[in-house]
Enzyme design. Structure first.
Site, PDB file in Angstrom:
ATOM      1  N   CYS A  33       0.851  -1.193   0.000  1.00  0.00           N
ATOM      2  CA  CYS A  33       0.000   0.000   0.000  1.00  0.00           C
ATOM      3  C   CYS A  33       0.885   1.241   0.000  1.00  0.00           C
ATOM      4  O   CYS A  33       2.118   1.155  -0.044  1.00  0.00           O
ATOM      5  CB  CYS A  33      -0.932   0.000   1.212  1.00  0.00           C
ATOM      6  SG  CYS A  33      -0.056   0.153   2.783  1.00  0.00           S
ATOM      7  N   ASP A  76       8.415  27.846 -32.214  1.00  0.00           N
ATOM      8  CA  ASP A  76       9.518  28.288 -33.047  1.00  0.00           C
ATOM      9  C   ASP A  76       9.026  28.300 -34.496  1.00  0.00           C
ATOM     10  O   ASP A  76       8.104  27.558 -34.849  1.00  0.00           O
ATOM     11  CB  ASP A  76      10.702  27.333 -32.893  1.00  0.00           C
ATOM     12  CG  ASP A  76      11.788  27.598 -33.905  1.00  0.00           C
ATOM     13  OD1 ASP A  76      12.285  28.737 -33.969  1.00  0.00           O
ATOM     14  OD2 ASP A  76      12.124  26.660 -34.660  1.00  0.00           O
ATOM     15  N   ASP A 128      12.624  22.584 -32.304  1.00  0.00           N
ATOM     16  CA  ASP A 128      13.303  21.413 -32.852  1.00  0.00           C
ATOM     17  C   ASP A 128      14.806  21.566 -32.969  1.00  0.00           C
ATOM     18  O   ASP A 128      15.483  20.614 -33.346  1.00  0.00           O
ATOM     19  CB  ASP A 128      12.749  21.092 -34.250  1.00  0.00           C
ATOM     20  CG  ASP A 128      13.185  22.132 -35.273  1.00  0.00           C
ATOM     21  OD1 ASP A 128      13.239  23.319 -34.909  1.00  0.00           O
ATOM     22  OD2 ASP A 128      13.474  21.755 -36.419  1.00  0.00           O
TER      23      ASP A 128
END
Length: 870
Positions: free
Chosen positions: A35, A498, A757
């Site tokens: 638990c 971008d 990127d």
């Protein structure tokens, strides 16, 4: 109205720094956790170890991640410490990571099989106990009190024994857990029933069926919970199963290599079956080696196709169901499936460096990182069992000393939910009673409090939702790094894109050549392979007709002119004039300089020079200035190629007329010796799904912005195509200024996601609340981002945010249910409704509620898949 994007001033709020040397991470498989209390106990033990900075334990996948100072923690010693304290553990460090994972999966499957056996025995005992009540005097043996005593004894000794032993050990180690509560409840009920059986004059009733039913419900709930947790982890297991086992090593130089050969011996190992190839384990392949892959086989490592043509199923990596055509020069990823033709590939990344291995690592890391909202549940879980035991004692004391005296009517009959054993006295000399003693009533209520409390629901609320959400993301090519990211995704109100390579394709094309060469030392009469192309004034994108071209602009010739080009060599319309020579010389110089850069602009210029057949000039001493341009020594002269701002820093004057002629395009200025040689114009195209993605994000209530280092005019063209307002465009921002721009938005109270990127985007990705990186981008951008998009599709930005929001909503629902259940269940079990309604929750009924509360939390997490069906 003129479109003027904003520019970023130099002074901005302080940027959040990125750690250069991150702490060492060690991962452990931890067993024995029952638990949230167990998970908290493991965290405490890990934090006590010298050198440990932080520890995070995931109950759902039974994994602990430790952040420690490099070189200070012995993983094996730490695993042994946990094992000695009752939590069998092993580290996932070094070469044994995959073997350890396989061992863990086998151990969990063995635990499920053992639980099913115990559950089967418990259900048989429950059925026999129930028949005694249903048949009554018709089956004297089944209703006999000693028969029920035997059933309860067997329940404790057989299916209940592991629970009782673990509960007692946990209590002895001062780390009580759910099993401790269940063991206390079952043993107490069994002991009280034995006392009633052995001392009938006490007037107590026997409730031997309580421990039988209690343990049966608990085991049923745990089995269902384990099955649900395995389903939740199925996506990760499927991803791990993608990792190939074998590879076929070949000598690509052999002329007799037959790609059409598909006959292989069955159950092959590493023996040589043919002088052309040999089978070896995929994890032993080295970079640069040649491998043969036949139709239907998995790609063994990341690599590049060298011979042959085929289609590859990349659905498990990218979520894209359509196979992708691959031919020589194309890259392939480990774990993807070769669908059609036989190919030869060259290994470029092996082992843990392959795409599928990195995906597995990302998903595993995501499943061990908690959402901050879980902190409250973790804090409560650390003291939960102690608190429940205290409440149980207080419940007993209250009802025994006060409650039964204040409301004596509660002793006169059974509550509507009480499961007493009046029928169990049939066939015995014990009297049938219709009232309860204060001691027995108080004891039953105290037991009900013990067994209704559910620390499991608290511990499973967050990890199961993250488990399912990260699994869905992995199936669709959306890698979300953890629960903390999910919480930040839920808080987003601004998404910043971008421009180049993100909103646009990044495949720039040359549109204009505007050479100057005034007062330049370059020899324009040198032999140049010019080719057949348009003159200086014309542009690649179709500028023709009655234009005033660059040559005539430079020479200042008026309307009724013979243009400068024809004046120079007096040729006819179909001439290859001096302007062409100048044009090619400018492109040749620019290509020589850009050869030292890794940027879409450089790629476009080099491609154009290659297509025109221009030989590259000798260049050396390359120097790149991010956000500005690149310089190099070309034929002994220092040449600069970059934007207008960089030209000014180099003391090169840029005519306003030149900038105006390239309105809306990316301009690359070429200069040497303080003199402008010319300017090249480039144009990018918008991604097909860019506008749809922007509109979807706006529909979700998010503000969409564009951030670029490009000129304001070029940014304006892209912004107008996307219906972005001038206030939502930040142009002419240097790479180091991008992080300041994001910091400025955050200073205004915005929760910002950045989509990028490239290397230039890495600081902004790190600064953002959520960085979203396209997998086709650079490694540094992917490493910096919190969400990685494998498919390189902008609509995946939308889907990742939707998935993050949906997963976080499930976390909140689970926590609400877990806290709400315990908040309402414990008072009811303690008898808060007994005086007014006569409702008495028996220990067996309380155990059933507890067992199915954790099942409901896991099941609610699984419902997340309903909203993201393919």
């Amino acid at each position: 109205m003129q479109f003027l994007p904003k520019t970023i001033p130099e002074i901005q709020p302080e940027i959040i720094s990125v750690k250069e040397s991150p702490p060492e991470l060690v991962t452990f498989d931890v067993g024995g956790m029952k638990c949230a209390g167990c998970a908290k106990a493991v965290e405490r033990q890990l934090m006590q170890y010298s050198g440990v900075i932080s520890a995070c334990v995931n109950l759902a996948v039974e994994v602990a991640t430790v952040e420690c100072q490099p070189g200070t923690v012995d993983a094996e010693a730490l695993a042994k410490k946990l094992t000695d304290n009752g939590f069998p553990s092993q580290s996932r460090s070094g070469e044994n990571q995959w073997e350890a994972e396989a061992t863990t999966i086998e151990r969990r499957q063995q635990e499920i099989r053992q639980q099913i056996k115990q559950l089967t025995i418990a259900l048989i005992l429950i059925i026999l106990s129930g028949l005694g009540h249903v048949l009554g005097t018709k089956a004297p043996i089944l209703s006999n009190i000693w028969f029920h005593w035997g059933l309860a004894t067997l329940a404790l000794l057989l299916p209940g024994r592991p629970i009782i032993v673990d509960g007692c050990r946990s209590l002895w180690r001062n780390a009580p857990n759910m099993n401790t509560l269940v063991a206390l409840g079952a043993v107490t009920a069994y002991t009280a029933s034995n006392a009633a059986l052995l001392f009938p004059r006490m007037g107590w009733e026997c409730f031997f069926d309580e421990p039988v039913m209690l343990l049966g419900f608990i085991l049923l709930g745990k089995t269902l919970e384990q099955q649900a947790r395995r389903r939740a982890a199925s996506a990760l297991q499927a991803l791990m199963a993608l990792q190939p086992v074998k590879a076929r090593l070949v000598d690509f130089k052999l002329p007799s290599l037959d790609l059409r050969s598909e006959e292989l011996p069955l159950n092959s190992t590493s023996e040589v079956y043919d002088p052309q190839y040999i089978e070896i384990p995929a994890d032993r392949v080295r970079v640069g080696e040649w491998l043969q892959v036949l139709p239907g086989e998995k790609i063994p490592v990341d690599g590049e196709i060298c011979e042959g043509k085929t289609t590859i199923d990349e659905s498990m990596l990218t979520g894209e169901s359509m196979p992708v055509l691959k031919q020589p020069g194309d890259t392939v990823a480990a774990g993807t499936i070769n669908k059609s033709g036989a190919v030869v590939m060259r290994a470029t990344r092996t082992g843990k460096e392959t795409t599928v291995a990195q995906m597995v690592a990302l998903v595993q890391a995501a499943q061990t990182r908690k959402a901050p909202i879980q902190n409250l549940a973790d804090t409560v879980a650390g003291y939960f069992v102690y608190g429940v035991m205290a409440i149980s004692v207080l419940t007993f004391l209250f009802w025994y000393f006060a409650g039964t005296h204040i409301w004596p009517s509660v002793l006169l009959g059974q509550g509507v939910m009480d499961m007493g054993h009046g029928a169990m006295n049939m066939g015995n000399e014990l009297p049938i009673i219709h009232y309860q003693s204060p001691l027995l009533l108080s004891l039953k209520l105290a037991i009900a409090v013990l067994v209704i409390a559910c620390p499991c629901a608290l511990g499973l609320a967050t990890p199961t939702a993250i488990l399912v959400g990260s699994g869905i993301g992995a199936e669709r090519g959306l890698l979300i790094r953890g629960g903390d990211v999910l919480e930040r995704v839920h808080q987003l109100d601004t998404v910043v894109f971008d421009k180049t390579g993100t909103l646009t394709t990044g495949n720039l094309t040359l549109t204009d050549y505007l050479p100057v060469f005034q007062n330049s030392e370059w020899d324009l009469n040198s032999d140049i392979n010019v080719g057949n192309k348009q003159d200086v004034g014309s542009t690649i994108d179709g500028v023709s007709g009655n234009r005033q071209d660059a040559c005539s602009t430079i020479d200042g010739v008026s309307d009724n002119r013979q243009d400068a080009c024809s004046t120079i060599d007096g040729a006819s319309d179909n001439r290859q004039d001096a302007c062409s020579t100048i044009d090619s010389k400018l492109l040749q110089i620019a290509a020589a300089v850009e050869r030292g850069a890794c940027h879409p602009i450089a790629a476009a210029i080099l491609l154009e020079a290659q297509q025109q057949g221009l030989p590259l000039l000798a260049a050396e001493d390359f120097c790149t200035e991010p956000g500005f341009g690149v310089s190099a020594l070309v034929e002994g002269r220092r040449v600069f190629a970059g934007n207008a701002e960089w030209m000014k820093e180099q003391g090169v004057a840029v005519a306003t007329e030149l900038s105006g002629s390239l309105q809306g395009k990316t301009a690359v200025y070429v200069a040497s010796g303080g003199v402008l040689l010319g300017v090249i114009g480039l144009k990018d195209t918008l991604r097909q799904d860019a506008k749809a993605a922007v509109e979807r994000l706006r529909g979700m209530g998010l503000r969409v912005m564009m951030l670029t280092g490009d000129t304001a005019s070029a940014a304006a063209v892209t912004a107008q195509q996307l219906d972005l307002t001038p206030a939502d465009v930040l142009a002419e921002v240097r790479p180091d200024g991008k992080a300041r721009a994001i910091a400025a938005l955050q200073a205004q109270g915005c929760k910002v996601a950045v989509v990028g990127d490239g290397i230039n985007d890495a600081p902004a990705l790190a600064q953002a609340d959520v960085g979203i990186g396209l997998h086709c981008g650079t490694d540094v951008a992917v490493e910096t981002a919190q969400i990685v998009l494998m498919r390189n599709a902008l609509m995946d930005v939308v889907e990742s945010i939707e998935l993050g929001r949906a997963t976080f909503n499930k976390i909140r629902q689970n926590l609400f249910w877990a806290f709400g259940y315990n908040t309402l269940g414990i008072p009811v079990a303690a008898g808060i409704l007994l005086p007014a309604t006569g409702i008495l929750l028996s220990p067996a009924a309380a155990g059933a509620f507890m067992a199915f509360s954790s099942v409901s939390v896991v099941t609610n997490s699984l419902f997340l898949r309903r909203g993201f069906r393919a």
